[in-house]
Design an enzyme around this catalytic site. Structure first.
Site, PDB file in Angstrom:
ATOM      1  N   GLU A  64       1.146  -1.231   0.167  1.00  0.00           N
ATOM      2  CA  GLU A  64      -0.232  -0.030  -0.211  1.00  0.00           C
ATOM      3  C   GLU A  64       1.295   1.187   0.078  1.00  0.00           C
ATOM      4  O   GLU A  64       1.798   1.352   0.548  1.00  0.00           O
ATOM      5  CB  GLU A  64      -0.746  -0.058   1.115  1.00  0.00           C
ATOM      6  CG  GLU A  64      -1.729   1.479   1.620  1.00  0.00           C
ATOM      7  CD  GLU A  64      -2.612   1.162   0.008  1.00  0.00           C
ATOM      8  OE1 GLU A  64      -3.346   0.630  -0.574  1.00  0.00           O
ATOM      9  OE2 GLU A  64      -2.709   2.457  -0.567  1.00  0.00           O
ATOM     10  N   LYS A 104       8.256  -1.856  -2.054  1.00  0.00           N
ATOM     11  CA  LYS A 104       7.706  -0.801  -1.306  1.00  0.00           C
ATOM     12  C   LYS A 104       8.844  -0.597  -0.232  1.00  0.00           C
ATOM     13  O   LYS A 104       8.696   1.167  -0.050  1.00  0.00           O
ATOM     14  CB  LYS A 104       6.590  -1.814  -0.593  1.00  0.00           C
ATOM     15  CG  LYS A 104       6.240  -0.729   1.027  1.00  0.00           C
ATOM     16  CD  LYS A 104       5.408   0.571   0.448  1.00  0.00           C
ATOM     17  CE  LYS A 104       4.568   0.939   1.710  1.00  0.00           C
ATOM     18  NZ  LYS A 104       4.559   1.883   1.723  1.00  0.00           N
ATOM     19  N   CYS A 107       6.685   5.139   9.367  1.00  0.00           N
ATOM     20  CA  CYS A 107       6.744   3.768   8.754  1.00  0.00           C
ATOM     21  C   CYS A 107       8.495   3.867   7.664  1.00  0.00           C
ATOM     22  O   CYS A 107       8.724   3.112   7.448  1.00  0.00           O
ATOM     23  CB  CYS A 107       5.364   4.191   6.911  1.00  0.00           C
ATOM     24  SG  CYS A 107       4.080   2.701   7.723  1.00  0.00           S
TER      25      CYS A 107
HETATM   26  P1  NAD Z   1      -2.294  -0.065  12.390  1.00  0.00           P
HETATM   27  O1  NAD Z   1      -1.493   0.050  13.708  1.00  0.00           O
HETATM   28  O2  NAD Z   1      -2.794   1.175  12.735  1.00  0.00           O
HETATM   29  O3  NAD Z   1      -2.976  -1.411  12.605  1.00  0.00           O
HETATM   30  C1  NAD Z   1      -3.194  -2.596  12.341  1.00  0.00           C
HETATM   31  C2  NAD Z   1      -3.973  -3.084  13.073  1.00  0.00           C
HETATM   32  O4  NAD Z   1      -2.870  -4.687  13.229  1.00  0.00           O
HETATM   33  C3  NAD Z   1      -3.777  -2.314  14.821  1.00  0.00           C
HETATM   34  O5  NAD Z   1      -5.019  -2.445  14.820  1.00  0.00           O
HETATM   35  C4  NAD Z   1      -4.055  -4.254  15.616  1.00  0.00           C
HETATM   36  O6  NAD Z   1      -5.175  -4.527  16.533  1.00  0.00           O
HETATM   37  C5  NAD Z   1      -4.774  -5.058  14.607  1.00  0.00           C
HETATM   38  N1  NAD Z   1      -3.508  -6.647  14.614  1.00  0.00           N
HETATM   39  C6  NAD Z   1      -2.403  -6.593  15.897  1.00  0.00           C
HETATM   40  N2  NAD Z   1      -2.415  -8.076  15.097  1.00  0.00           N
HETATM   41  C7  NAD Z   1      -3.407  -8.920  14.865  1.00  0.00           C
HETATM   42  C8  NAD Z   1      -3.856  -9.811  14.945  1.00  0.00           C
HETATM   43  N3  NAD Z   1      -3.098 -11.411  15.433  1.00  0.00           N
HETATM   44  N4  NAD Z   1      -5.021 -10.065  14.378  1.00  0.00           N
HETATM   45  C9  NAD Z   1      -6.106  -9.713  15.002  1.00  0.00           C
HETATM   46  N5  NAD Z   1      -5.800  -7.940  14.658  1.00  0.00           N
HETATM   47  C10 NAD Z   1      -4.183  -7.453  14.821  1.00  0.00           C
HETATM   48  O7  NAD Z   1      -1.065  -0.434  11.606  1.00  0.00           O
HETATM   49  P2  NAD Z   1      -1.454   0.815  10.118  1.00  0.00           P
HETATM   50  O8  NAD Z   1      -0.349   1.774   9.983  1.00  0.00           O
HETATM   51  O9  NAD Z   1      -2.393   0.168   9.789  1.00  0.00           O
HETATM   52  O10 NAD Z   1       0.031  -0.387   8.586  1.00  0.00           O
HETATM   53  C11 NAD Z   1      -0.207  -1.734   8.801  1.00  0.00           C
HETATM   54  C12 NAD Z   1       0.880  -2.077   8.092  1.00  0.00           C
HETATM   55  O11 NAD Z   1       0.335  -1.007   6.746  1.00  0.00           O
HETATM   56  C13 NAD Z   1       2.347  -2.205   8.577  1.00  0.00           C
HETATM   57  O12 NAD Z   1       2.695  -2.689   8.109  1.00  0.00           O
HETATM   58  C14 NAD Z   1       2.455  -0.406   8.079  1.00  0.00           C
HETATM   59  O13 NAD Z   1       4.045  -0.489   7.425  1.00  0.00           O
HETATM   60  C15 NAD Z   1       1.178  -0.495   6.415  1.00  0.00           C
HETATM   61  N6  NAD Z   1       1.591   0.692   5.869  1.00  0.00           N
HETATM   62  C16 NAD Z   1       1.002   1.862   6.660  1.00  0.00           C
HETATM   63  C17 NAD Z   1       0.839   2.996   6.023  1.00  0.00           C
HETATM   64  C18 NAD Z   1       0.553   4.128   6.982  1.00  0.00           C
HETATM   65  O14 NAD Z   1       0.555   5.233   6.362  1.00  0.00           O
HETATM   66  N7  NAD Z   1      -0.035   3.852   8.051  1.00  0.00           N
HETATM   67  C19 NAD Z   1       1.067   3.246   4.578  1.00  0.00           C
HETATM   68  C20 NAD Z   1       0.952   1.889   3.924  1.00  0.00           C
HETATM   69  C21 NAD Z   1       2.398   0.919   4.529  1.00  0.00           C
HETATM   70  C1  UGA Z   2       4.743   7.542   3.619  1.00  0.00           C
HETATM   71  C2  UGA Z   2       5.078   7.808   2.436  1.00  0.00           C
HETATM   72  O1  UGA Z   2       4.406   8.577   1.537  1.00  0.00           O
HETATM   73  C3  UGA Z   2       3.748   6.593   1.819  1.00  0.00           C
HETATM   74  O2  UGA Z   2       3.868   6.510   0.053  1.00  0.00           O
HETATM   75  C4  UGA Z   2       3.935   5.521   1.993  1.00  0.00           C
HETATM   76  O3  UGA Z   2       3.202   4.900   1.667  1.00  0.00           O
HETATM   77  C5  UGA Z   2       3.929   5.761   3.793  1.00  0.00           C
HETATM   78  O4  UGA Z   2       4.565   6.345   4.627  1.00  0.00           O
HETATM   79  C6  UGA Z   2       3.945   4.570   4.269  1.00  0.00           C
HETATM   80  O5  UGA Z   2       4.577   3.656   3.957  1.00  0.00           O
HETATM   81  O6  UGA Z   2       3.248   4.118   5.060  1.00  0.00           O
HETATM   82  P1  UGA Z   2       3.290   9.377   5.542  1.00  0.00           P
HETATM   83  O7  UGA Z   2       4.296   8.392   6.240  1.00  0.00           O
HETATM   84  O8  UGA Z   2       1.722   9.061   5.963  1.00  0.00           O
HETATM   85  O9  UGA Z   2       3.495   8.693   4.643  1.00  0.00           O
HETATM   86  O10 UGA Z   2       3.738  10.627   5.210  1.00  0.00           O
HETATM   87  P2  UGA Z   2       4.677  11.525   4.885  1.00  0.00           P
HETATM   88  O11 UGA Z   2       3.781  12.381   4.016  1.00  0.00           O
HETATM   89  O12 UGA Z   2       5.165  10.890   3.109  1.00  0.00           O
HETATM   90  O13 UGA Z   2       5.220  11.993   5.362  1.00  0.00           O
HETATM   91  C7  UGA Z   2       5.989  11.996   6.098  1.00  0.00           C
HETATM   92  C8  UGA Z   2       7.286  12.318   7.337  1.00  0.00           C
HETATM   93  O14 UGA Z   2       7.995  13.585   6.159  1.00  0.00           O
HETATM   94  C9  UGA Z   2       6.812  13.300   8.158  1.00  0.00           C
HETATM   95  O15 UGA Z   2       6.667  13.944   9.449  1.00  0.00           O
HETATM   96  C10 UGA Z   2       6.851  14.691   7.214  1.00  0.00           C
HETATM   97  O16 UGA Z   2       6.772  15.859   7.360  1.00  0.00           O
HETATM   98  C11 UGA Z   2       7.976  14.672   6.770  1.00  0.00           C
HETATM   99  N1  UGA Z   2       8.490  15.272   5.351  1.00  0.00           N
HETATM  100  C12 UGA Z   2       7.980  15.005   4.091  1.00  0.00           C
HETATM  101  C13 UGA Z   2       9.466  16.525   5.041  1.00  0.00           C
HETATM  102  O17 UGA Z   2      10.486  16.800   6.173  1.00  0.00           O
HETATM  103  N2  UGA Z   2       9.765  16.865   3.911  1.00  0.00           N
HETATM  104  C14 UGA Z   2       8.841  16.672   2.829  1.00  0.00           C
HETATM  105  O18 UGA Z   2       9.043  17.792   1.947  1.00  0.00           O
HETATM  106  C15 UGA Z   2       7.894  15.353   2.371  1.00  0.00           C
END
Ligand code: NAD
Ligand code: UGA
Length: 553
Positions: free
Chosen positions: A188, A247, A303
């Protein structure tokens, strides 16, 4: 023929699981989408009017898919849009998004299962500080092995180390020897704050599968779910290892740009060059591009840090020490930003914070999110605490004080740290204010800002809803349904004490009154701007001296 997917299950009701599940449900109205989590409290809130995550547009999508909706006119959803098909209507739809804690049952019913659990950095043991903690993934895969249909498709949505699909396959084979489950990787790329928009208009969808007929068939079944709203040309099939690695590389490259420009900010502060002018000048070259060149306190969030750690660990475990060091340097420069900033604050306050109050504006890792994970404020506060300040006052317009306190727990108990819900009280009697998050409401208003109102991105993001409620599959089942106006309701009452802080004395849609803040500050009235948010000349007019990161005095 292709595989028929009727039921899908998302495991992990977090920032990725729910927005993704909700958008897939929205765009596939005849698909049954179940989201499970072991956290009962979280599931209860997803089933209530008080959603646990603030994302622009998410409450609307969840409401339509979870509760169903009556037929409505497109104009009622987005009145500012040009009338489509002569003001065509959106057919009624039945609910097709379910939140539950019944993991085993939901897995058993699913044709396709998305793993969306958290994959944080290991804090102890082998590879601590770098390697990925696979505990949650492992336990989910075991539950899948025990309960899933023999030919279910398992999708890695969580960000995982390269070759995790092999690990998953091995667990499945151990616990379910005769099953024929396929493992796909479908990372994602959404960003927090713009999750729904990113999901509705993705740059690309990557689907990694094994290079077998069964693997490709599974990949095609997943592609079909996306193709109801994503152009086929944007759906890229790869080998599963490429997808997993892509990713990590995407996040590493984005973070690398931030560290590159941040390394230059340190040079600017001693040479007199202005890092924002440098960034603009180089970003105008289309080969470089202007995005992700904003210098500041470094990247926070859940992340970037962990994914680069994972890449460094991977390189190290392959014996590629130089490659590991190369990427590790992105983290080194990132940490340097906060330590340089904190050091400058202490030095400008004569090397001592004893008896002084420091106010911190912003706790979220970036604007437009209430996520408190990996807040940049924590490192800064840790450095300041060593100087024994009288008070560290924290204010954020969106983060709940309870979440802020929870995030600060790693610092231990410090009576001097206070969390405020009113920025004016937080800043009163402070010797210095530190701007840590790039919230628009902290900006000094420009003449373009009408009256004192912050231009909220939420408003324009609702343009994303032009295609929002329109199901793409045939809706013939719904003909004859009485047309009614679709009236969006707020997800919960304004200033709901369950969801957010009630903003006593501050409306986050308005700019801070810096003159009012200045009046109540102690001399020297210093603002340390870590995010290029305030205008130094404007601030001087109200008696505040600005110290800006990446700019000399
Ligand atoms: P999150 O902590 O918000 O959500 C994860 C959920 O999984 C929690 O609600 C937790 O209770 C649940 N969970 C954990 N173990 C479990 C189990 N055994 N059974 C059922 N539920 C369980 O995490 P997130 O930010 O959504 O991230 C999830 C994944 O997606 C990570 O690998 C992260 O790197 C990836 N990711 C996150 C983002 C982002 O912007 N947050 C973007 C891209 C990818
Ligand atoms: C980031 C990536 O942008 C997403 O594409 C990815 O899916 C995600 O991580 C993930 O894998 O979790 P996110 O962490 O939500 O998303 O936020 P960003 O907008 O990327 O910002 C990350 C951090 O970098 C923030 O603290 C932001 O303030 C900082 N940043 C961003 C800077 O300091 N300078 C910039 O030019 C851009």
């Amino acid at each position: 023929g292709g595989l028929v997917v009727k039921n899908v299950c998302f495991i992990g009701a977090g920032y990725v699981g729910v927005p993704t599940a909700a958008v897939i449900a929205l765009k596939n109205p005849f698909l049954r989408v179940t989201v499970v989590d072991r956290d009962e409290f979280r599931i209860r809130r997803w089933n209530s009017a008080h959603l646990p995550i603030d994302e622009s547009g998410l409450s609307e999508v969840v409401r339509i898919t979870r509760d169903g909706s009556k037929a409505c006119s497109m104009d009622a959803v987005e009145p500012s849009l040009p009338r489509q098909n002569g003001g065509a209507s959106i057919p009624a739809r039945r609910p097709n998004l379910i939140f539950t804690t019944q993991t085993a049952k939901s897995i058993a019913e699913a044709d396709m299962i998305f793993i969306c659990v958290n994959t944080p950095t290991k804090m102890t043991g082998l590879g601590k500080g770098y390697a990925t903690d696979m505990t949650a993934v492992e336990s989910v895969v075991k539950e899948v092995a025990a309960n899933a249909k023999t030919d279910a498709i398992l999708v890695e949505k969580s960000t995982v180390p390269c070759r995790t699909a092999k690990l998953v396959q091995d667990i499945l084979e151990t616990f379910r020897p005769r099953a024929r489950m396929q493992v796909l990787s479908n990372p994602e790329f959404l960003s927090e704050g713009t999750a729904v928009k990113n999901l509705l208009y993705p740059d690309r969808i990557i689907i990694g599968s094994s290079n077998t007929v069964q693997g490709r068939r599974a990949g095609a079944a997943l592609a079909k779910l996306y193709s109801t709203w994503v152009d086929r040309s944007k759906i890229l099939g790869t080998h599963v290892w490429s997808s997993e690695l892509a990713k990590l590389v995407a996040n590493a490259m984005l973070a690398q740009r931030i560290s590159s420009i941040n390394s230059i900010s340190a040079i600017c502060e001693t040479t007199g060059a202005d890092v924002h002018e440098v960034a603009k000048s180089v970003g105008l070259d289309p080969r470089i591009g202007s995005q992700f060149l904003k210098a500041g306190l470094g990247f926070g969030g859940s992340c970037f840090r962990k994914d680069i750690g994972s890449l460094v660990y991977l390189a190290r475990s392959l014996g590629l020490e130089e490659v590991a060091e190369y990427w590790n340097q992105v983290l080194v420069i990132n940490d340097l930003q906060r330590s340089r900033f904190a050091r400058n604050v202490i030095q400008r306050l004569n090397g001592t914070l004893v008896g002084k109050k420091i106010a911190i504006l912003g706790f979220a890792f970036k604007k437009n999110t209430s996520d408190t994970r990996e807040s940049l404020a924590v490192d800064i506060i840790r450095a300041l605490l060593n100087e024994r300040p009288a008070e560290i006052a924290i204010f954020d317009p969106w983060c709940s004080p309870a979440n802020i306190q929870r995030e600060l727990a790693s610092l231990g108990n410090h009576a001097c740290i206070k969390v405020y819900t009113d920025p004016y009280q937080g800043c009163a009697d402070s010797n210095a204010i530190l701007v840590v998050t790039d919230w628009d409401s902290f900006r000094t208003p420009s003449p373009a800002d009408e009256r004192n109102v912050v231009k909220q991105p939420q408003k324009s993001d609702t343009a994303a809803f032009s295609t929002l409620a329109a199901p793409t599959q045939s809706a013939s089942t719904f003909t004859g349904v009485e047309m009614e106006q679709y009236l969006p309701e707020p997800a919960c009452p304004e200033n709901c004490p369950e969801c957010k802080t009630s903003f006593i004395g501050f409306n986050p849609d308005e700019h801070l009154e810096w003159a009012r803040i200045s009046y109540h500050m102690r001399k020297p009235k210093l603002v340390f701007d870590g995010r290029d948010v305030v205008d130094a000349a404007e601030m001087e007019r109200v008696g505040i001296k600005v110290e800006a990161l990446g700019r000399a005095d």
